[in-house]
Scaffold this motif. Structure first.
Motif, PDB file in Angstrom:
ATOM      1  N   SER A 123      38.809 -44.851  29.736  1.00 11.60           N
ATOM      2  CA  SER A 123      38.938 -44.424  28.035  1.00 11.60           C
ATOM      3  C   SER A 123      40.360 -44.948  27.811  1.00 11.60           C
ATOM      4  O   SER A 123      41.121 -45.244  28.729  1.00 11.60           O
ATOM      5  N   VAL A 124      40.712 -45.483  26.640  1.00 14.51           N
ATOM      6  CA  VAL A 124      41.847 -45.915  26.298  1.00 14.51           C
ATOM      7  C   VAL A 124      42.493 -45.052  24.916  1.00 14.51           C
ATOM      8  O   VAL A 124      41.421 -44.989  24.070  1.00 14.51           O
ATOM      9  N   ILE A 125      43.403 -44.164  25.035  1.00 11.21           N
ATOM     10  CA  ILE A 125      44.028 -43.313  23.982  1.00 11.21           C
ATOM     11  C   ILE A 125      45.575 -43.524  23.822  1.00 11.21           C
ATOM     12  O   ILE A 125      46.047 -44.103  24.674  1.00 11.21           O
ATOM     13  N   GLY A 137      36.886 -44.104  22.112  1.00 19.72           N
ATOM     14  CA  GLY A 137      37.824 -44.825  22.982  1.00 19.72           C
ATOM     15  C   GLY A 137      37.456 -44.969  24.397  1.00 19.72           C
ATOM     16  O   GLY A 137      38.093 -45.510  25.284  1.00 19.72           O
ATOM     17  N   GLU A 138      36.108 -44.550  24.811  1.00 17.51           N
ATOM     18  CA  GLU A 138      35.444 -44.667  26.073  1.00 17.51           C
ATOM     19  C   GLU A 138      34.807 -46.030  26.448  1.00 17.51           C
ATOM     20  O   GLU A 138      34.479 -46.546  25.621  1.00 17.51           O
ATOM     21  N   GLN A 169      46.703 -38.367  21.121  1.00 13.05           N
ATOM     22  CA  GLN A 169      45.379 -38.343  22.176  1.00 13.05           C
ATOM     23  C   GLN A 169      44.281 -38.934  21.093  1.00 13.05           C
ATOM     24  O   GLN A 169      43.140 -38.772  21.571  1.00 13.05           O
ATOM     25  N   ASP A 170      44.540 -39.527  20.217  1.00 14.10           N
ATOM     26  CA  ASP A 170      43.368 -40.365  19.328  1.00 14.10           C
ATOM     27  C   ASP A 170      42.874 -41.396  20.272  1.00 14.10           C
ATOM     28  O   ASP A 170      43.794 -42.485  20.717  1.00 14.10           O
ATOM     29  N   PRO A 171      41.507 -41.643  20.511  1.00 12.26           N
ATOM     30  CA  PRO A 171      41.054 -42.759  20.884  1.00 12.26           C
ATOM     31  C   PRO A 171      41.215 -44.103  20.155  1.00 12.26           C
ATOM     32  O   PRO A 171      41.404 -44.060  18.946  1.00 12.26           O
ATOM     33  N   ILE A 172      41.340 -45.246  20.906  1.00 14.18           N
ATOM     34  CA  ILE A 172      41.378 -46.452  20.408  1.00 14.18           C
ATOM     35  C   ILE A 172      40.102 -47.256  20.476  1.00 14.18           C
ATOM     36  O   ILE A 172      39.683 -47.592  21.624  1.00 14.18           O
ATOM     37  N   PRO A 173      39.377 -47.372  19.472  1.00 17.29           N
ATOM     38  CA  PRO A 173      38.087 -48.234  19.628  1.00 17.29           C
ATOM     39  C   PRO A 173      38.291 -49.893  19.763  1.00 17.29           C
ATOM     40  O   PRO A 173      39.363 -50.473  19.260  1.00 17.29           O
ATOM     41  N   ASN A 174      37.300 -50.388  20.156  1.00 16.52           N
ATOM     42  CA  ASN A 174      37.188 -52.158  20.063  1.00 16.52           C
ATOM     43  C   ASN A 174      38.384 -52.624  20.902  1.00 16.52           C
ATOM     44  O   ASN A 174      38.762 -53.548  20.765  1.00 16.52           O
TER      45      ASN A 174
END
Length: 724
Positions: A40-42, A69-70, A47-52
């Motif tokens: 995952s990327v956060i 974010g996964e 602790q917010d996920p980062i999409p795309n």
């Protein structure tokens, strides 16, 4: 806002050590070494996920992070993971294991100048740790792995986590060949969150569970745009496999060809080899041997460029192809090459007896190929070597087959003494294999029972969760929740019923298979005693210099022996054939004891003998007992009478009577060893009759009694036989 990559945390430090140890195998092929890397990327602070975020592996796989974010991507140890995003510098990292990774980034402009990528480990949250633990123990301990999934479901807080839990549970059942349970859990995972990866797994599980149409429909429903190149090749390969199993050979080839073109375009080497091999197999089944040989040549060349184990596997496949086409010389040459390579990798690889790469299997197949060419001189050493290796590795199946083939070679070569020894060894191995199979069936039943119990607990846990959540809903939502709970409970009950039915069906099938194996074993026990007595007769004639009589006796005996061996694999044979065997056997016994008894065989002319069947070698032991233990000891010349009459339209009665000394006197004359042997023989017949009646609903009945009230009471045996 600019973000700078700060560090990657690797999860599960203690688990990773065990996992990496289990994964190290330098001879494994690329496909076997691939795994699903999760991460995952956060953002570090929020602790917010980062999409795309672009996630890529240098081997060709590509994906992006989802809204949470996964990401999941196919990779293997040594691949380079590439993480790209417009807001931070591209990150390159060499993958060392399949442990979950977390990429944390933070908005800090002052740190942008360092441009260094920092990797570090962190403690995972409890749910992810449990999932990783379940995957680590997946191939080692099914029960423990399922326990981790159960704990993960308790900690689950979202439909996404539920979906991941049931997906891994499906993976566990898939590996341990509980395909019906794998299907159920993949479906539950797909209901929680629809993903192409789970659909691929569901389609594969349907195929393994023989739900071929469901498998085809699931493969066709998958959106190809959402798949990586590797997954798309898997889709076409899976479709090709299902069509091959349903004998839709052209459709199978079409899908394999699509997968092959894609694999060649993106240089997915392991799949290029596999698909060439599979296309060759389909053409071989279709009878197009030349095309099959061409594709096999391609797959062999490609396999030789990979590791040695993969090359051996392909050589063995091609050798099997040559065998089916009667090209025994080519088959032998390939198997000899494979055998040399197997010996080379034996020190580095652990090959269980189920693997086709064992040396004992290849020695047996080489010996068999020589035997099919009637080259017995070369066949025998390879079969003996196979038996020796199989014995040392406790491979009873190969040892049994090689011993049987050795017996056939000696028999066909006229070396009857060696053939007899080989046959006796074969009988002993059949008994050992029967005992081993019983133990394996018992262990499998216990394992299945434990697995089903744990699955029921998980289903119960899911139901309890639904019940708890329903208490916190508003009145308008509560009715909907209650319906969902009811449907879930009904589904759970139906699943239990289906599972119970499948278990009952499986146990019934295994019991029938056990009975068949027991019958085969009991029949095989009759032959050595029968052969031994007959050979003693030949020996006595030779000892008395009566060569002509011995030759005549041996000629008739060989005819009888051939018929007995031909019938030894059958549960029932035509009554007409059994009568001919009895006539020949009784003739041989009378030939030896002409001064002891005369005999008659009477068959009611109204009987249609072709309408009845009878277990082979059922009547012969009673005739043998009458001659050897009754008439032989009679002071005057006795008489043996065999009568076949029809009592009902669907029933006949076979009566065997003799006026010998009777059972009591015969028993008194026997030694302790003879009594034991006779007891075993009669016990054998009783067991056969009992098993046959259990399988075929009281088809045979046997009654043994005294014949008459005189000094020589004799013996009467009545066998009642019912028509199908």
């Amino acid at each position: 806002m600019r973000v700078v990559f700060k560090y990657i945390w690797f999860l599960g430090m203690l688990l990773s050590t065990a996992f990496m140890y289990a994964q190290v195998d330098s001879d494994s092929i690329d496909q076997e070494r691939r795994f699903t890397l999760r991460g995952s990327v956060i953002e570090s602070e929020t602790q917010d996920p980062i999409p795309n975020v672009n996630i890529e592996v240098n081997g060709g796989a590509y994906t992006t992070t989802d809204f949470s974010g996964e990401f999941r991507i196919q990779a293997k140890r040594g691949d380079e993971l590439i993480v790209r995003h417009k807001d931070f510098e591209t990150v390159y990292y060499t993958i060392l294991s399949n442990e979950r990774i977390t990429v944390k980034v933070e908005p800090n402009e002052e740190e942008a100048k360092y441009k260094q990528k920092k990797f570090s480990r962190s403690n995972p949250n409890e749910f992810k740790s449990l999932i990783d633990s379940a995957e680590t123990y997946l191939k080692k301990d099914a029960k423990r792995s399922i326990q981790f999934i159960e704990s993960a479901l308790i900690k689950s807080n979202s439909a996404k986590e539920n979906a991941e839990s049931y997906e891994v549970l499906g993976d566990i059942y898939m590996f341990w060949k509980q395909y019906d349970l794998a299907v159920s859990n993949y479906r539950i995972s797909n209901q929680n969150m629809k993903t192409s990866i789970v659909k691929l797994k569901l389609a594969a599980a349907y195929k393994q569970n023989n739900n071929y149409q469901e498998s085809i429909e699931t493969y066709k429903e998958i959106s190809k745009r959402k798949l990586s190149n590797w997954q798309l090749v898997q889709l076409y390969e899976g479709l090709g496999d299902v069509y091959f199993l349903t004998q839709s050979h052209q459709l199978s080839i079409d899908n394999y060809q699509k997968g092959l073109a894609l694999a060649q375009k993106h240089l997915i080497t392991p799949k290029i080899t596999d698909l060439n091999s599979k296309i060759a197999q389909v053409y071989n089944v279709k009878g197009e041997s030349l095309k099959a040989e061409g594709y096999f040549n391609k797959s062999m060349k490609l396999a030789n460029t990979q590791n040695k184990k993969r090359a051996i596997e392909e050589k063995i496949k091609v050798a099997d192809f040559q065998s089916t086409n009667n090209n025994y010389s080519s088959e032998i040459a390939l198997r000899k090459e494979a055998l040399e390579d197997i010996n080379d990798i034996a020190y580095d690889s652990i090959l269980d007896n189920a693997s086709p790469l064992t040396s004992q299997k290849q020695n047996y197949k080489i010996g068999n190929a020589f035997a099919l060419q009637k080259d017995y001189e070369n066949a025998i050493p390879y079969l003996e070597k196979s038996i020796e290796e199989a014995d040392s590795k406790e491979d009873l199946i190969v040892q049994k087959e090689a011993t049987r083939k050795l017996h056939e070679i000696y028999r066909d070569a006229g070396q009857f003494d060696k053939a007899l020894i080989a046959y006796q060894s074969y009988v002993e191995l059949v008994d050992k294999l029967y005992i081993k199979k019983e133990q394996e069936i018992s262990q499998a039943a216990r394992f299945s029972k434990d697995i089903v119990s744990k699955q029921n607990r998980i289903l119960s846990l899911e139901s309890d969760r639904a019940l708890t959540e329903s208490q916190f809903q508003l009145t308008t939502e509560e009715a909907k929740r209650q319906k969902l709970i009811i449907y879930s409970l009904i589904g759970g009950v139906l699943l239990l019923l289906v599972t119970a039915f499948l278990m009952f069906k499986y146990i019934k099938q295994q019991r029938f298979a056990n009975n068949l194996l027991a019958l085969k074993s009991l029949r095989s026990q009759m032959n050595p005693h029968f052969i031994f007595n007959a050979l003693n007769s030949v020996n006595s004639f030779i000892a008395s210099n009566d060569e002509r009589t011995a030759n005549k006796y041996l000629t008739d005996f060989s005819l009888l022996m051939r018929a007995v061996l031909e019938n030894s694999e059958e549960d029932f044979i035509p009554l007409e054939k059994e009568i001919k065997l009895l006539e020949l056997y009784t003739k041989l016994e009378h030939f030896r004891f002409q001064d002891k008894f005369d005999y008659t065989i009477n068959i009611d002319e109204s009987i249609h003998v072709q309408d009845f069947v009878i277990p082979p070698m059922l009547l012969q032991p009673y005739i043998e007992n009458a001659v050897w233990h009754g008439l032989r000891y009679k002071k005057t010349k006795g008489h043996l009478d065999i009568m076949i009459t029809q009592t009902k339209s669907d029933e006949i009665k076979i009566t065997i009577t003799d006026d010998g000394i009777g059972r009591q006197k015969s028993k008194a004359l026997k030694t302790e060893h003879q009594q034991k042997q006779n007891s075993k023989g009669m016990g054998n017949i009783k067991k056969r009759v009992s098993i046959l009646n259990e399988m075929y609903k009281d088809k045979v009945d046997v009654l043994v009694d005294d014949f008459k009230d005189e000094e020589d009471v004799g013996t009467k045996v009545i066998v009642t036989l019912k028509k199908d």
